[in-house]
Design a protein around this motif. Structure first.
Motif, PDB file in Angstrom:
ATOM      1  N   CYS A  50       0.819  -1.215   0.000  1.00  0.00           N
ATOM      2  CA  CYS A  50       0.000   0.000   0.000  1.00  0.00           C
ATOM      3  C   CYS A  50       0.851   1.264   0.000  1.00  0.00           C
ATOM      4  O   CYS A  50       0.464   2.294  -0.545  1.00  0.00           O
ATOM      5  CB  CYS A  50      -0.932   0.020   1.212  1.00  0.00           C
ATOM      6  N   PHE A  51       2.040   1.195   0.616  1.00  0.00           N
ATOM      7  CA  PHE A  51       2.900   2.378   0.691  1.00  0.00           C
ATOM      8  C   PHE A  51       3.450   2.778  -0.678  1.00  0.00           C
ATOM      9  O   PHE A  51       3.875   3.915  -0.863  1.00  0.00           O
ATOM     10  CB  PHE A  51       4.056   2.124   1.655  1.00  0.00           C
ATOM     11  N   SER A  52       3.460   1.848  -1.628  1.00  0.00           N
ATOM     12  CA  SER A  52       3.992   2.169  -2.952  1.00  0.00           C
ATOM     13  C   SER A  52       2.893   2.483  -3.965  1.00  0.00           C
ATOM     14  O   SER A  52       3.172   2.676  -5.151  1.00  0.00           O
ATOM     15  CB  SER A  52       4.855   0.999  -3.469  1.00  0.00           C
ATOM     16  N   LEU A  53       1.641   2.529  -3.498  1.00  0.00           N
ATOM     17  CA  LEU A  53       0.529   2.797  -4.411  1.00  0.00           C
ATOM     18  C   LEU A  53       0.643   4.175  -5.051  1.00  0.00           C
ATOM     19  O   LEU A  53       0.992   5.160  -4.393  1.00  0.00           O
ATOM     20  CB  LEU A  53      -0.806   2.704  -3.670  1.00  0.00           C
ATOM     21  N   GLU A  54       0.336   4.227  -6.333  1.00  0.00           N
ATOM     22  CA  GLU A  54       0.260   5.494  -7.048  1.00  0.00           C
ATOM     23  C   GLU A  54      -1.200   5.776  -7.366  1.00  0.00           C
ATOM     24  O   GLU A  54      -2.072   4.923  -7.185  1.00  0.00           O
ATOM     25  CB  GLU A  54       1.104   5.414  -8.329  1.00  0.00           C
ATOM     26  N   GLU A  55      -1.465   6.982  -7.846  1.00  0.00           N
ATOM     27  CA  GLU A  55      -2.844   7.384  -8.123  1.00  0.00           C
ATOM     28  C   GLU A  55      -3.530   6.395  -9.068  1.00  0.00           C
ATOM     29  O   GLU A  55      -2.972   5.981 -10.073  1.00  0.00           O
ATOM     30  CB  GLU A  55      -2.852   8.781  -8.740  1.00  0.00           C
ATOM     31  N   GLY A  56      -4.733   5.996  -8.693  1.00  0.00           N
ATOM     32  CA  GLY A  56      -5.507   5.066  -9.523  1.00  0.00           C
ATOM     33  C   GLY A  56      -5.253   3.605  -9.212  1.00  0.00           C
ATOM     34  O   GLY A  56      -5.935   2.724  -9.746  1.00  0.00           O
ATOM     35  N   GLN A  57      -4.272   3.321  -8.360  1.00  0.00           N
ATOM     36  CA  GLN A  57      -3.937   1.937  -8.034  1.00  0.00           C
ATOM     37  C   GLN A  57      -4.614   1.500  -6.733  1.00  0.00           C
ATOM     38  O   GLN A  57      -5.054   2.325  -5.935  1.00  0.00           O
ATOM     39  CB  GLN A  57      -2.418   1.767  -7.896  1.00  0.00           C
ATOM     40  N   ALA A  58      -4.702   0.180  -6.559  1.00  0.00           N
ATOM     41  CA  ALA A  58      -5.306  -0.364  -5.338  1.00  0.00           C
ATOM     42  C   ALA A  58      -4.705  -1.731  -5.035  1.00  0.00           C
ATOM     43  O   ALA A  58      -4.246  -2.435  -5.945  1.00  0.00           O
ATOM     44  CB  ALA A  58      -6.820  -0.482  -5.490  1.00  0.00           C
ATOM     45  N   VAL A  59      -4.680  -2.085  -3.770  1.00  0.00           N
ATOM     46  CA  VAL A  59      -4.267  -3.428  -3.347  1.00  0.00           C
ATOM     47  C   VAL A  59      -5.526  -4.219  -3.023  1.00  0.00           C
ATOM     48  O   VAL A  59      -6.406  -3.730  -2.303  1.00  0.00           O
ATOM     49  CB  VAL A  59      -3.340  -3.365  -2.113  1.00  0.00           C
ATOM     50  N   TRP A  60      -5.602  -5.422  -3.572  1.00  0.00           N
ATOM     51  CA  TRP A  60      -6.746  -6.312  -3.345  1.00  0.00           C
ATOM     52  C   TRP A  60      -6.267  -7.568  -2.629  1.00  0.00           C
ATOM     53  O   TRP A  60      -5.185  -8.096  -2.909  1.00  0.00           O
ATOM     54  CB  TRP A  60      -7.392  -6.731  -4.676  1.00  0.00           C
ATOM     55  N   PHE A  61      -7.089  -8.061  -1.717  1.00  0.00           N
ATOM     56  CA  PHE A  61      -6.830  -9.333  -1.047  1.00  0.00           C
ATOM     57  C   PHE A  61      -7.844 -10.355  -1.544  1.00  0.00           C
ATOM     58  O   PHE A  61      -9.019 -10.039  -1.720  1.00  0.00           O
ATOM     59  CB  PHE A  61      -6.962  -9.185   0.472  1.00  0.00           C
ATOM     60  N   GLU A  62      -7.369 -11.567  -1.776  1.00  0.00           N
ATOM     61  CA  GLU A  62      -8.224 -12.691  -2.161  1.00  0.00           C
ATOM     62  C   GLU A  62      -9.043 -12.401  -3.416  1.00  0.00           C
ATOM     63  O   GLU A  62     -10.162 -12.895  -3.567  1.00  0.00           O
ATOM     64  CB  GLU A  62      -9.178 -13.058  -1.000  1.00  0.00           C
ATOM     65  N   LYS A  63      -8.504 -11.633  -4.326  1.00  0.00           N
ATOM     66  CA  LYS A  63      -9.195 -11.367  -5.591  1.00  0.00           C
ATOM     67  C   LYS A  63      -8.920 -12.496  -6.579  1.00  0.00           C
ATOM     68  O   LYS A  63      -9.819 -13.204  -7.021  1.00  0.00           O
ATOM     69  CB  LYS A  63      -8.749 -10.027  -6.181  1.00  0.00           C
ATOM     70  N   ASP A  64      -7.644 -12.664  -6.898  1.00  0.00           N
ATOM     71  CA  ASP A  64      -7.226 -13.777  -7.765  1.00  0.00           C
ATOM     72  C   ASP A  64      -6.215 -14.661  -7.055  1.00  0.00           C
ATOM     73  O   ASP A  64      -5.525 -15.464  -7.683  1.00  0.00           O
ATOM     74  CB  ASP A  64      -6.591 -13.223  -9.049  1.00  0.00           C
ATOM     75  N   GLY A  65      -6.111 -14.468  -5.783  1.00  0.00           N
ATOM     76  CA  GLY A  65      -5.106 -15.162  -4.991  1.00  0.00           C
ATOM     77  C   GLY A  65      -4.883 -14.370  -3.717  1.00  0.00           C
ATOM     78  O   GLY A  65      -5.796 -13.712  -3.217  1.00  0.00           O
ATOM     79  N   ASP A  66      -3.672 -14.384  -3.201  1.00  0.00           N
ATOM     80  CA  ASP A  66      -3.416 -13.750  -1.914  1.00  0.00           C
ATOM     81  C   ASP A  66      -3.472 -12.222  -1.972  1.00  0.00           C
ATOM     82  O   ASP A  66      -4.314 -11.597  -1.336  1.00  0.00           O
ATOM     83  CB  ASP A  66      -2.055 -14.210  -1.378  1.00  0.00           C
ATOM     84  N   VAL A  67      -2.566 -11.624  -2.725  1.00  0.00           N
ATOM     85  CA  VAL A  67      -2.485 -10.157  -2.776  1.00  0.00           C
ATOM     86  C   VAL A  67      -2.301  -9.705  -4.225  1.00  0.00           C
ATOM     87  O   VAL A  67      -1.419 -10.196  -4.920  1.00  0.00           O
ATOM     88  CB  VAL A  67      -1.288  -9.624  -1.943  1.00  0.00           C
ATOM     89  N   SER A  68      -3.139  -8.768  -4.661  1.00  0.00           N
ATOM     90  CA  SER A  68      -3.034  -8.243  -6.023  1.00  0.00           C
ATOM     91  C   SER A  68      -2.879  -6.725  -5.973  1.00  0.00           C
ATOM     92  O   SER A  68      -3.561  -6.053  -5.209  1.00  0.00           O
ATOM     93  CB  SER A  68      -4.289  -8.576  -6.842  1.00  0.00           C
ATOM     94  N   LEU A  69      -1.970  -6.212  -6.772  1.00  0.00           N
ATOM     95  CA  LEU A  69      -1.845  -4.772  -6.948  1.00  0.00           C
ATOM     96  C   LEU A  69      -2.405  -4.448  -8.322  1.00  0.00           C
ATOM     97  O   LEU A  69      -1.854  -4.865  -9.333  1.00  0.00           O
ATOM     98  CB  LEU A  69      -0.381  -4.328  -6.839  1.00  0.00           C
ATOM     99  N   MET A  70      -3.516  -3.749  -8.342  1.00  0.00           N
ATOM    100  CA  MET A  70      -4.200  -3.452  -9.595  1.00  0.00           C
ATOM    101  C   MET A  70      -3.912  -2.012 -10.013  1.00  0.00           C
ATOM    102  O   MET A  70      -3.999  -1.078  -9.207  1.00  0.00           O
ATOM    103  CB  MET A  70      -5.710  -3.652  -9.450  1.00  0.00           C
TER     104      MET A  70
END
Length: 375
Positions: free
Chosen positions: A28-48
């Motif tokens: 989450c600390f490296s997120l840029e504008e428009g990005q998000a961290v998802w849990f259990e979306k396609d697996g453990d952790v996804s950065l979209m």
């Protein structure tokens, strides 16, 4: 049934899941504008991300055993990424994030620098180690089932997926990861850092809804700002001063100090216990292991210099107005002790702090200060 084993298994699962949350929090600390961290979306952790190449999907493994050619973590993860219900085209990178180190003889060590063709060849070589008896057994082991499923995939799909796979081994454990996260905030005192971490972890867990669990850049930045505003100290704050009155023993121990002698000189003996108490409280505050100690010491020195400069003027005026040495000296002492402290920034220091500094200055022979005035 061994209840201890069941409890331990549940605890292990909980700790592994918490580790997954910490990995997501760190991202989450490296997120840029428009990005998000998802849990259990396609697996453990996804950065979209709006940019597919910047999107990543991470499988998190909290294991001690080494990562070997035939380890389930590798093959099960590959099988998941090759499944028909997983759309690998959403991601530019697929990461196996594990605390495991590579096994001593594994062929996977150079994976991250290899071409797609070489990675495929490594998997083929590993799979070739299986005997016909193992592959054709009526009840093959779980790892062989996984390997057969992976190697039976369409080669074009397999190459597309393998080209995105990164093996991140010997990852920090949960304790090291927490330290890494706690190194990110600026301006929060050491004693408040755990509260900061707990606030963020609680925030991450609170974002879990029935059908999705994600943290976007904007919401995470807002939470960080909220916690920083709450836990940082915008202005310097003083240690607690309680107005300590010295005991008879403490007065006796310090009766030969210059600042005590100067009070005795003007026959203001009843004030000595308070004076010794203020002086001791100041000395103790300078010995405390405060997070802000360097700042406290520097501010204290500067503040004392201000007090001394002001006192010299007041003493000079008292000298001019004096009619009786003892009476005028006692009045000067009383006025100085009762006077409200000078501001320090937006703060008004405790009066005991101010008085302790004056007694400390009186204790310094080089300053040559005294209470006594002569008519």
């Amino acid at each position: 049934m061994n209840g201890g084993q069941t409890k331990n298994a549940a605890l292990t699962t909980a700790l592994a899941f918490h580790y997954q949350v910490l990995i997501g929090l760190d991202k989450c600390f490296s997120l840029e504008e428009g990005q998000a961290v998802w849990f259990e979306k396609d697996g453990d952790v996804s950065l979209m991300s709006p940019d597919t190449l910047a999107s990543s999907q991470t499988e998190v493994k909290y294991y001690a055993a080494p990562l070997t050619d035939h380890h389930e973590n590798l093959w099960k993860t590959l099988k998941n990424w090759l499944a028909t219900d997983f759309d690998h085209t959403q991601y530019g990178v697929l990461v196996l994030h594990t605390t495991q180190a590579f096994g001593a003889t594994t062929q996977l060590k150079d994976w991250n620098t290899q071409t797609v063709e070489k990675r495929l060849q490594v998997l083929q070589d590993v799979f070739a180690e299986r005997t016909d008896e193992q592959l054709n057994a009526e009840k093959p082991s779980d790892i062989i089932k996984l390997q057969k499923a992976v190697m039976a995939c369409d080669e074009a799909l397999l190459k597309n997926v393998l080209g995105k796979v990164t093996l991140f081994t010997e990852a920090d454990n949960a304790q090291e990861l927490e330290k890494q996260i706690l190194a990110k905030p600026v301006g929060i005192p050491k004693n408040n850092l755990n509260s900061y971490l707990h606030g963020l972890v609680g925030f991450v867990y609170a974002q879990a809804a029935q059908h999705s669990w994600s943290i976007n850049q904007q919401a995470f930045a807002a939470k960080c700002e909220e916690l920083t505003a709450l836990l940082c100290k915008k202005e310097f704050t003083f240690p607690l001063f309680s107005g300590y009155e010295a005991s008879e023993l403490e007065v006796e121990l310090h009766q030969d100090r210059p600042f005590v002698q100067k009070i005795a000189e003007i026959e203001h003996h009843e004030m000595i216990p308070d004076a010794v108490g203020n002086w001791l409280e100041l000395q103790n505050s300078l010995l405390e292991q405060l997070d802000e100690y360097p700042l406290y010491k520097d501010k204290t020195v500067a503040y004392q210099n201000q007090l001394v400069k002001k006192y010299k003027l007041v003493h000079s005026s008292a000298q001019l107005e004096a009619t009786d040495a003892i009476k005028s000296s006692k009045l000067l002492y009383n006025k100085t002790m009762q006077e409200q402290p000078l501001n320090m920034g937006n703060d008004i220091p405790p009066i005991e702090y101010k008085n302790g500094l004056i007694h400390d200055a009186m204790d310094d022979d080089e300053r040559d200060l005294k209470w006594r005035v002569e008519p």
